[in-house]
Design a protein around this motif. Structure first.
Motif, PDB file in Angstrom:
ATOM      1  N   SER A   1      -3.255   5.579   7.098  1.00 16.52           N
ATOM      2  CA  SER A   1      -3.774   6.754   7.952  1.00 16.52           C
ATOM      3  C   SER A   1      -4.333   5.977   9.392  1.00 16.52           C
ATOM      4  O   SER A   1      -5.037   5.148   9.412  1.00 16.52           O
TER       5      SER A   1
ATOM      6  N   THR B   1       2.408   8.680   3.288  1.00 19.81           N
ATOM      7  CA  THR B   1       2.197   8.460   1.870  1.00 19.81           C
ATOM      8  C   THR B   1       3.542   7.916   1.419  1.00 19.81           C
ATOM      9  O   THR B   1       4.557   8.580   1.831  1.00 19.81           O
ATOM     10  N   TRP B   2       3.623   7.064   0.740  1.00 24.09           N
ATOM     11  CA  TRP B   2       5.107   6.469   0.028  1.00 24.09           C
ATOM     12  C   TRP B   2       4.701   6.585  -1.587  1.00 24.09           C
ATOM     13  O   TRP B   2       3.801   6.533  -2.158  1.00 24.09           O
ATOM     14  N   SER B   3       5.991   7.186  -1.967  1.00 21.60           N
ATOM     15  CA  SER B   3       6.012   7.569  -3.540  1.00 21.60           C
ATOM     16  C   SER B   3       7.447   6.931  -3.873  1.00 21.60           C
ATOM     17  O   SER B   3       8.455   7.124  -3.327  1.00 21.60           O
TER      18      SER B   3
ATOM     19  N   GLN C   1       0.922  -1.189   0.060  1.00 22.89           N
ATOM     20  CA  GLN C   1      -0.112   0.052   0.164  1.00 22.89           C
ATOM     21  C   GLN C   1       0.823   1.279  -0.031  1.00 22.89           C
ATOM     22  O   GLN C   1       2.068   1.051   0.325  1.00 22.89           O
ATOM     23  N   GLN C   2       0.372   2.182  -0.608  1.00 20.27           N
ATOM     24  CA  GLN C   2       1.171   3.327  -0.494  1.00 20.27           C
ATOM     25  C   GLN C   2       0.695   4.644   0.324  1.00 20.27           C
ATOM     26  O   GLN C   2       1.392   5.624   0.637  1.00 20.27           O
ATOM     27  N   LYS C   3      -0.391   4.381   1.159  1.00 16.37           N
ATOM     28  CA  LYS C   3      -0.992   5.325   2.122  1.00 16.37           C
ATOM     29  C   LYS C   3      -1.494   4.701   3.314  1.00 16.37           C
ATOM     30  O   LYS C   3      -2.372   3.641   3.200  1.00 16.37           O
TER      31      LYS C   3
ATOM     32  N   THR D   1      -1.256  10.589   8.431  1.00 17.16           N
ATOM     33  CA  THR D   1      -1.364   9.936   7.509  1.00 17.16           C
ATOM     34  C   THR D   1      -0.002   9.719   6.674  1.00 17.16           C
ATOM     35  O   THR D   1       0.764  10.826   6.506  1.00 17.16           O
TER      36      THR D   1
END
Length: 323
Positions: free
Chosen positions: A260, A267-269, A256-258, A265
């Motif tokens: 919460s 987030t990964w990119s 998963q990239q997010k 929260t």
């Protein structure tokens, strides 16, 4: 600390430190440090990392150039991004912090210390203002739980980088405020901040861009660390996202990239290279970029350190395993 070429010398120095781990052995190098004040349980916790005091030279008031003019930094190389209201965003490349570990700077009137401990992968930016005045920091050459011990030049108190807290000296117990900065790739910084600034290459004779800790974050054992390993079967050199006393293992971002949770929260990119993998930083394996924000979308102070270091400094911390 040249991981591959000086590891034997560093281990020998650490063994010597263990044999003489007491203030009397350090007094000659640190005559102005008050060793009568400390929160350290045993002096044997503090080891020599190899270099002496200031053997790793911290930087002061570095120069900057427009991001558009920078051509030496690889697109995937990590930088620490500092965004302070009233100033253009600034990038502090890890290719420089690897060799200097601390940058004392002032941004929009705010005195800051941008710090990076390669052995813990801990990159934190502190406000240098305290009730004792504005401090400037240097590298002591000492390690505790494999984490850099900084010192302030005003009182020569010793500070734990991971905690931002004075652990030895007159300022023992003082805690620095942490700014909401983060690591991202050079390309990500430039895309978001085309008018931003990047720190100029320092004038020191260093092979900037080379990683002297090649394959370190693939190791099974942290360097000069004898403490407990992380629980839950988490590898000691897995990166974790620390927010306060909570840690999110990076393995959670495999699917998963997010995330919460707990009012934040994450987030990964894709796009950021490990600074502790290949011999050239820009060729390091993919680790990605993490941003941490609150419910209002504001960036939060956090750290991206190795699991063993989180467990060492937050032994009662909460592991966010998603179960």
């Amino acid at each position: 600390m040249i991981f591959r070429t000086t590891i034997l010398a560093a281990v020998c120095a650490a063994l010597a430190t263990l044999a003489t781990a007491e203030p009397r052995a350090w007094q000659g190098e640190w005559p102005d440090t008050n060793f009568n004040k400390t929160t350290v349980d045993a002096w044997s916790e503090i080891l020599s990392g190899g270099p002496p005091k200031d053997g790793i030279p911290a930087l002061d008031n570095p120069g900057f150039i427009p991001a558009a003019r920078e051509t030496r930094i690889g697109a995937r190389e990590p930088v620490i991004t500092v965004e302070v209201r009233g100033a253009e965003p600034r990038a502090y490349p890890i290719r420089y912090l690897t060799w200097h570990e601390i940058v004392n700077d002032t941004v929009a009137g705010v005195p800051i210390a941008v710090t990076f401990c390669p052995l813990c992968n801990s990159g934190i930016t502190f406000d240098r203002r305290t009730r004792h005045g504005v401090l400037s920091f240097g590298v002591s050459g000492k390690l505790r739980n494999s984490d850099m011990v900084m010192y302030d030049r005003q009182t020569e108190s010793w500070w734990q980088q991971a905690l931002g807290e004075a652990i030895v000296g007159d300022l023992t117990g003082t805690v620095l405020d942490t700014l909401p900065t983060w690591m991202e790739s050079w390309a990500q910084f430039k895309e978001r901040n085309p008018q931003g600034l990047v720190m100029k290459e320092p004038s020191w004779s260093r092979d900037y861009g080379r990683n002297p800790y090649r394959n370190y974050d693939s190791s099974k054992q942290p360097f000069l660390y004898n403490g407990e390993m992380p629980p839950h079967g988490i590898p000691p050199l897995m990166r974790v996202v620390r927010v306060g006393d909570r840690a999110w293992p990076m393995s959670r971002f495999d699917t998963q990239q997010k995330i919460s949770e707990a009012g934040v929260t994450l987030t990964w990119s894709k796009g950021q290279a490990s600074a502790l993998d290949a011999s050239r930083i820009d060729q390091g394996r993919e680790v990605g970029t993490i941003r941490v924000r609150d419910a209002s979308g504001r960036d939060l102070p956090h750290d991206m350190l190795f699991a063993f270091a989180f467990h060492a400094f937050w032994p009662d911390g909460r592991w966010m395993l998603g179960q």
